[in-house]
Scaffold this motif. Structure first.
Motif, short mmCIF file in Angstrom:
data_model
loop_
_atom_site.label_atom_id
_atom_site.label_comp_id
_atom_site.label_asym_id
_atom_site.label_seq_id
_atom_site.Cartn_x
_atom_site.Cartn_y
_atom_site.Cartn_z
N GLN A 161 -7.03 -0.89 4.33
CA GLN A 161 -6.19 0.32 4.39
C GLN A 161 -4.79 0.01 3.86
OE1 GLN A 161 -6.15 2.89 7.83
NE2 GLN A 161 -7.82 1.74 8.75
N GLN A 162 -4.31 -1.17 4.22
CA GLN A 162 -2.95 -1.54 3.82
C GLN A 162 -2.84 -1.57 2.29
OE1 GLN A 162 -1.88 -5.54 4.82
NE2 GLN A 162 0.25 -5.30 4.21
N ILE A 163 -3.84 -2.16 1.63
CA ILE A 163 -3.77 -2.26 0.17
C ILE A 163 -3.79 -0.88 -0.48
CG2 ILE A 163 -4.99 -3.06 -1.87
CD1 ILE A 163 -5.73 -5.54 -0.49
N LEU A 164 -4.63 0.02 0.04
CA LEU A 164 -4.65 1.38 -0.52
C LEU A 164 -3.30 2.07 -0.32
CD1 LEU A 164 -7.91 3.46 0.01
CD2 LEU A 164 -6.91 2.56 -2.07
N ARG A 165 -2.70 1.85 0.84
CA ARG A 165 -1.38 2.46 1.08
C ARG A 165 -0.35 1.88 0.12
NH1 ARG A 165 -2.64 2.16 6.81
NH2 ARG A 165 -1.48 0.23 6.95
N MET A 166 -0.46 0.58 -0.14
CA MET A 166 0.51 -0.05 -1.06
C MET A 166 0.39 0.54 -2.46
SD MET A 166 0.18 -3.99 0.27
CE MET A 166 1.68 -4.76 -0.33
N VAL A 167 -0.84 0.92 -2.84
CA VAL A 167 -1.02 1.54 -4.16
C VAL A 167 -0.52 2.98 -4.13
CG1 VAL A 167 -2.73 2.31 -5.85
CG2 VAL A 167 -2.99 0.08 -4.75
N TYR A 168 -0.99 3.75 -3.15
CA TYR A 168 -0.78 5.20 -3.20
C TYR A 168 0.56 5.62 -2.60
CZ TYR A 168 -2.18 10.10 -3.41
OH TYR A 168 -2.25 11.44 -3.71
N TYR A 169 0.98 4.96 -1.55
CA TYR A 169 2.27 5.32 -0.94
C TYR A 169 3.44 4.61 -1.60
CZ TYR A 169 -0.01 7.67 2.98
OH TYR A 169 -0.73 8.52 3.76
N ASP A 170 3.27 3.32 -1.81
CA ASP A 170 4.41 2.54 -2.30
C ASP A 170 4.43 2.43 -3.82
OD1 ASP A 170 4.93 2.15 0.37
OD2 ASP A 170 3.85 0.24 0.45
N LEU A 172 2.94 0.34 -5.69
CA LEU A 172 3.07 -1.04 -6.15
C LEU A 172 1.97 -1.36 -7.17
CD1 LEU A 172 3.83 -2.98 -2.85
CD2 LEU A 172 5.43 -2.04 -4.51
N SER A 173 2.33 -2.16 -8.14
CA SER A 173 1.33 -2.60 -9.13
C SER A 173 0.42 -3.63 -8.48
CB SER A 173 2.02 -3.20 -10.35
OG SER A 173 2.63 -4.42 -9.98
N GLN A 174 -0.69 -3.90 -9.16
CA GLN A 174 -1.62 -4.90 -8.62
C GLN A 174 -0.95 -6.27 -8.51
OE1 GLN A 174 -5.90 -4.35 -10.15
NE2 GLN A 174 -4.60 -3.53 -11.75
N SER A 175 -0.13 -6.60 -9.50
CA SER A 175 0.49 -7.92 -9.46
C SER A 175 1.52 -8.00 -8.32
CB SER A 175 1.13 -8.25 -10.80
OG SER A 175 2.02 -7.24 -11.19
N GLU A 176 2.21 -6.89 -8.06
CA GLU A 176 3.16 -6.89 -6.94
C GLU A 176 2.43 -7.04 -5.60
OE1 GLU A 176 6.77 -4.04 -8.62
OE2 GLU A 176 4.90 -3.12 -7.96
N ILE A 177 1.30 -6.35 -5.48
CA ILE A 177 0.52 -6.47 -4.25
C ILE A 177 -0.02 -7.88 -4.09
CG2 ILE A 177 -1.55 -5.67 -3.05
CD1 ILE A 177 -1.10 -2.94 -4.45
N ALA A 178 -0.52 -8.43 -5.20
CA ALA A 178 -1.06 -9.80 -5.15
C ALA A 178 0.01 -10.77 -4.69
CB ALA A 178 -1.59 -10.18 -6.52
N GLU A 179 1.22 -10.56 -5.18
CA GLU A 179 2.31 -11.46 -4.81
C GLU A 179 2.68 -11.30 -3.34
OE1 GLU A 179 5.55 -11.27 -7.56
OE2 GLU A 179 6.90 -12.32 -6.21
N GLN A 180 2.79 -10.05 -2.90
CA GLN A 180 3.18 -9.80 -1.51
C GLN A 180 2.14 -10.31 -0.52
OE1 GLN A 180 4.65 -6.04 -0.24
NE2 GLN A 180 5.99 -5.76 -2.01
N LEU A 181 0.87 -10.16 -0.87
CA LEU A 181 -0.20 -10.54 0.06
C LEU A 181 -0.74 -11.94 -0.23
CD1 LEU A 181 -2.18 -7.18 0.28
CD2 LEU A 181 -0.35 -8.02 1.76
N THR A 187 -8.86 -10.03 -6.84
CA THR A 187 -9.24 -9.61 -5.49
C THR A 187 -8.56 -8.30 -5.13
OG1 THR A 187 -9.43 -11.94 -4.89
CG2 THR A 187 -9.36 -10.35 -3.08
N VAL A 188 -7.30 -8.17 -5.50
CA VAL A 188 -6.58 -6.93 -5.22
C VAL A 188 -7.26 -5.76 -5.91
CG1 VAL A 188 -4.42 -5.68 -5.61
CG2 VAL A 188 -4.36 -8.06 -4.87
N LYS A 189 -7.59 -5.96 -7.19
CA LYS A 189 -8.22 -4.89 -7.95
C LYS A 189 -9.54 -4.48 -7.31
CE LYS A 189 -8.46 -5.09 -12.56
NZ LYS A 189 -8.97 -5.43 -13.91
N SER A 190 -10.39 -5.46 -7.02
CA SER A 190 -11.70 -5.12 -6.49
C SER A 190 -11.60 -4.54 -5.08
CB SER A 190 -12.63 -6.33 -6.52
OG SER A 190 -12.14 -7.33 -5.68
N LYS A 191 -10.65 -5.04 -4.29
CA LYS A 191 -10.50 -4.52 -2.92
C LYS A 191 -10.08 -3.06 -2.93
CE LYS A 191 -9.52 -8.05 0.58
NZ LYS A 191 -10.30 -7.41 1.63
N THR A 192 -9.12 -2.71 -3.78
CA THR A 192 -8.67 -1.31 -3.79
C THR A 192 -9.81 -0.40 -4.21
OG1 THR A 192 -7.83 -1.63 -6.04
CG2 THR A 192 -6.23 -1.80 -4.25
#
Lengths: 212, 258
Positions: A161-170, A172-181, A187-192
């Motif tokens: 849920q957190q990753i989807l929120r990071m994409v849709y609410y925040d 954030l790009s995939q690389s930003e999410i990968a860095e934060q998490l 993995t970020v791409k496939s998880k979303t």
């Protein structure tokens, strides 16, 4: 004001940005209209507005509370659309782009308002104590979700849920999410995608019966 | 395509499109699939709806006057993009940018900007011309495909223009297929080619059927890898299920050794 008809999905246009005749307007995809708008066909903006203004305005209103400010932001979003270079119609839907952009601009405006200082502090406090959890805006949204949607979301692991929120609410790009998490990019791409697909499968009947 | 028959891979591509995170190769593949089967658009709509039911607030109609205000402002911008004499009003009645009233300062800034843009434009033109000359060096490549079976005389040619990433595919004497089956044209690449490919090192390039005489001829789009043709190890045709040609289950019925 519903965009979720076959006519507003993207099949990608074939390169040229010819201006459609009036009789073709309803058949134009968002991608075609976006390209026509950028090529100077001003009527395309009205069609895109009719399809997506409800989404943009409702997100703006929830974030900014003031109807006047929500109108200003909606105007800003649509007036800048012809000049935007941030959206690539081959790689994503216009509705998601507009939703993420509107939320991002709304948060910028809240941050810049001195009268919203207390709201911002609450937002920051919620982020610092619960980095995985929603902003006040998102909490409001969730209160209005149907039981079916809440049940479907509850079946998802919090991390998904957190990753989807990071994409849709925040936004954030995939690389930003990968860095934060601290997670591989793939993995970020496939998880979303898998998380959204799981929601799609869980909510299949509800989506069919719902009308936005 | 209904949700129940959609392959998981296709649905993951749809999810990637809705989330805006398709990479260029996936976007090209998705474009092909969507062009071949417009019903995929329905699944795109459902996926978008799923995301919004879950994460977007219920839609509210904006005030009726907002539409005309936005379209008027846009028309003003389009008619006089460099004239700042009529400031665009926001819907709350305030100028969108206070700087519109600083006409003299804007004139000076505009003059500087025009001069800067003119210089940049000249440099960009030079760069563009150099780039075009470079691109035009790529010669047309013709691949000839022969049947893998001794039982027929099928053949095909694909004439690729790497500059435009377009090709003309011409097929002859290929047996017509039963309903639910299609021919798939694959660009097979070297194992270490830096492109997105399936587990058989292939990129789905086109899906087609032939007429009663076994013919097909059409202009098609081809992947970027043809601009580095050394990475292309083969071009092949297989028979696939029409609903999921990307599964790449069939054996080659035509191919060429390069």
């Amino acid at each position: 004001m519903c965009c979720l008809t076959p006519t507003c999905v993207m099949p990608y246009p074939s390169g040229d940005t010819e201006q459609p005749s009036p009789g073709q307007r309803d058949d134009q995809t968002d991608a075609e209209l976006y390209r026509a708008l950028q090529a100077g066909w001003t009527e395309a903006l009205g069609i895109l507005y009719d399809r997506h203004a409800g989404l943009v305005y409702s997100i703006a209103l929830r974030a900014l509370v003031s109807p006047q400010e929500a109108e200003d932001l909606t105007q800003d979003i649509f007036l800048n659309l012809p000049k935007s270079t941030a959206y690539d119609p081959r790689r994503g839907s216009l509705r998601t782009f507009l939703a993420v952009l509107t939320r991002s601009r709304a948060i910028d405006r809240v941050r810049s308002r001195s009268i919203a200082r207390s709201s911002l502090e609450r937002f920051q406090a919620s982020q610092s104590t619960e980095p995985c959890c929603q902003s006040p805006f998102e909490q409001v949204f969730q209160h209005e979700q149907s039981q079916e949607v809440q049940a479907a979301l509850a079946q998802l692991p919090e991390g998904d849920q957190q990753i989807l929120r990071m994409v849709y609410y925040d936004g954030l790009s995939q690389s930003e999410i990968a860095e934060q998490l601290n997670m591989p990019l793939g993995t970020v791409k496939s998880k979303t995608r898998r998380t959204l697909l799981k929601l799609r499968q869980t909510l299949a009947d509800y989506v069919e019966s719902s009308h936005l | 395509m209904s949700g129940s028959t959609a392959s998981e891979r296709l649905q993951l591509l749809v999810a990637g499109y809705i989330l805006g995170n398709l990479d260029p190769e996936e976007a090209a593949e998705f474009e092909h699939l969507l062009n071949d089967d417009p019903a995929i658009a329905e699944e795109v709509n459902r996926m978008q709806k799923t995301l919004e039911l879950s994460y977007a607030p219920p839609e509210m109609e904006p005030p009726a006057h907002l539409r005309s205000a936005i379209l008027s402002a846009h028309a003003s911008q389009s008619l006089a993009p460099v004239q700042a004499s009529a400031p665009i009003q926001s819907v709350t009645g305030k100028p969108i940018r206070r700087s519109f009233s600083w006409s003299r300062a804007i004139n000076v800034a505009a003059a500087i900007a025009i001069a800067t843009l003119a210089i940049n434009n000249y440099r960009l033109r030079q760069a563009l011309q150099a780039s075009q000359i470079e691109t035009q060096r790529l010669a047309t490549i013709v691949y000839s495909l022969q049947t893998t079976s001794s039982g027929n005389t099928a053949s095909a040619t694909i004439e690729v223009d790497p500059n435009r990433l377009e090709a003309v595919l011409t097929v002859q004497n290929l047996p017509p297929l039963t309903a639910g089956k299609v021919y798939a044209l694959w660009t097979v690449v070297e194992q270490d080619a830096p492109v997105t490919k399936d587990d058989k090192n292939a990129i789905l390039t086109e899906v087609f059927t032939v007429d009663a005489q076994g013919r097909f001829s059409q202009a098609i789009a081809v992947p970027k890898v043809f601009r580095s043709a050394d990475w292309v190890s083969n071009v092949a045709v297989t028979v696939e299920d029409a609903v999921a040609p990307q599964e790449h289950q069939g054996e080659p019925v035509m191919m060429t050794d390069l």
